[in-house]
Design an enzyme around this catalytic site. Sequence first.
Site, PDB file in Angstrom:
ATOM      1  N   GLU A   1     -16.131   6.369   5.325  1.00  0.00           N
ATOM      2  CA  GLU A   1     -16.744   6.925   6.531  1.00  0.00           C
ATOM      3  C   GLU A   1     -17.683   8.053   6.134  1.00  0.00           C
ATOM      4  O   GLU A   1     -17.300   8.953   5.382  1.00  0.00           O
ATOM      5  CB  GLU A   1     -15.649   7.405   7.482  1.00  0.00           C
TER       6      GLU A   1
ATOM      7  N   GLY B   1     -17.163  -1.777  17.119  1.00  0.00           N
ATOM      8  CA  GLY B   1     -16.103  -2.192  18.041  1.00  0.00           C
ATOM      9  C   GLY B   1     -15.332  -3.297  17.355  1.00  0.00           C
ATOM     10  O   GLY B   1     -15.016  -3.168  16.173  1.00  0.00           O
TER      11      GLY B   1
ATOM     12  N   HIS C   1     -15.444   1.603   7.039  1.00  0.00           N
ATOM     13  CA  HIS C   1     -14.259   2.462   7.206  1.00  0.00           C
ATOM     14  C   HIS C   1     -13.355   2.374   5.983  1.00  0.00           C
ATOM     15  O   HIS C   1     -12.134   2.344   6.115  1.00  0.00           O
ATOM     16  CB  HIS C   1     -13.446   2.051   8.444  1.00  0.00           C
TER      17      HIS C   1
ATOM     18  N   SER D   1     -20.444  -0.022  11.568  1.00  0.00           N
ATOM     19  CA  SER D   1     -19.118  -0.665  11.550  1.00  0.00           C
ATOM     20  C   SER D   1     -19.252  -2.179  11.802  1.00  0.00           C
ATOM     21  O   SER D   1     -19.810  -2.879  10.956  1.00  0.00           O
ATOM     22  CB  SER D   1     -18.224   0.048  12.564  1.00  0.00           C
ATOM     23  N   ALA D   2     -18.788  -2.710  12.927  1.00  0.00           N
ATOM     24  CA  ALA D   2     -18.914  -4.151  13.195  1.00  0.00           C
ATOM     25  C   ALA D   2     -20.374  -4.602  13.099  1.00  0.00           C
ATOM     26  O   ALA D   2     -20.657  -5.727  12.671  1.00  0.00           O
ATOM     27  CB  ALA D   2     -18.355  -4.488  14.575  1.00  0.00           C
TER      28      ALA D   2
END
Lengths: 234, 234
Positions: free
Chosen positions: A191, A87, A156, A119-120
């Site tokens: 990714e 997020g 990403h 991700s985060a």
Amino acid sequence: MRRLLLVSTSTVHGTGYLEHCAAQARQLFSGCRLIAFVPYALADHDGYARHVAERFRDWDLELVSVHTEKRPADLVEKADGLFIGGGNTFRLVRDLYAFELVNPIRRRAERGMPYMGTSAGSNVACPTLGTTNDMPIVAPPSFETLALVPFQINPHYIDLDSASTHMGETRDQRLAEYFEENHRHVLALREGAMLEIRGERMTLRGVPGGKHFRRGANPREIADGADLSALLRD
Amino acid sequence: MRRLLLVSTSTVHGTGYLEHCAAQARQLFSGCRLIAFVPYALADHDGYARHVAERFRDWDLELVSVHTEKRPADLVEKADGLFIGGGNTFRLVRDLYAFELVNPIRRRAERGMPYMGTSAGSNVACPTLGTTNDMPIVAPPSFETLALVPFQINPHYIDLDSASTHMGETRDQRLAEYFEENHRHVLALREGAMLEIRGERMTLRGVPGGKHFRRGANPREIADGADLSALLRD
């Protein structure tokens, strides 16, 4: 013994949530029963937790979100493993500090609690949030994060589109700016790629691979299966 | 009377540096002789200042960079106008604080000194850096910026590419995250667009136009020549 799985993106285009990293996640959490989930990168904690719990149920794991606890750190203490979802990194870091989770998570992960981030959630496993792609929608009290590894991750990661006429910085230009101000190595993960860390060994997994950026050197391509253990010793 | 020119990008693909906004810049600075330049968004202050001074010389303006002064604020006090160039917003904000320029610039701009910003230089004219696209390569002491206008700007705005399979957030998703945490209006300016502000009047200039984003409402397209004065009163 450190056991980390740091994933570039939770979802690869055309596949289901966590589908591309399911084998690695199940292996990481094998032997676990209760997984603590950190939902703070998204605004809708209940919805996020429901969605993720469903996926983990397929793997016979009970996932409970820290936002449902009066003292979120208590859940981190008693869980067998931890998952931090993606997020907005700034929002996630603000809340990791607000709910006093930075030290408890760091301590347990350093002592071997399996840690998975997407991700985060991969960004915050690094020393700082300095290589996130996210918009700074809130100001966290510090840019320092969990420092479970000594390098930075750029999730990403996307290669430059040489046909583009857009003048905003490309990802590689952003990373070049990072090295004007910082020395740490950066692993940029496309990714579908992820880092599997067990003790002193680190391996890149995922066919899309990534790039290893260093200050003052050309980036080098890293492929599925690459042994990156040397970067843990920096 | 406030006089600001807030530009999305210094360079539009296929044209020279500041070429697309030259008419507006020359009008803003008409009657000026000495322009103070803030180069802190880039690492190479000397090179940046040289490049920009050359462009301003074409306009019969003397541009001096604040980094060449022992006390940068002294130059801000004695200059007839100010230009803050683009680069990395986090680095720029760190140095605006480090060299104690936030209050001097704000005070002089509020009293009518012509202010021009491109990209990061437009970001810092807003209340916070919260709508920059840049990577957080350094931690500034605060996310609060000059607040010369009461809304936020998103420079280098780019429409979504519906053919993309990349899972990283699109610009519109990033701005939606912004509104989960904030209330301020956001003017997203496509490359080639700019805001011209004189006292209580604000006009969008530049054929590519932009989008006006608000919390809880669909974004609305804004075109070359649009009167946006109402946003100055928010």
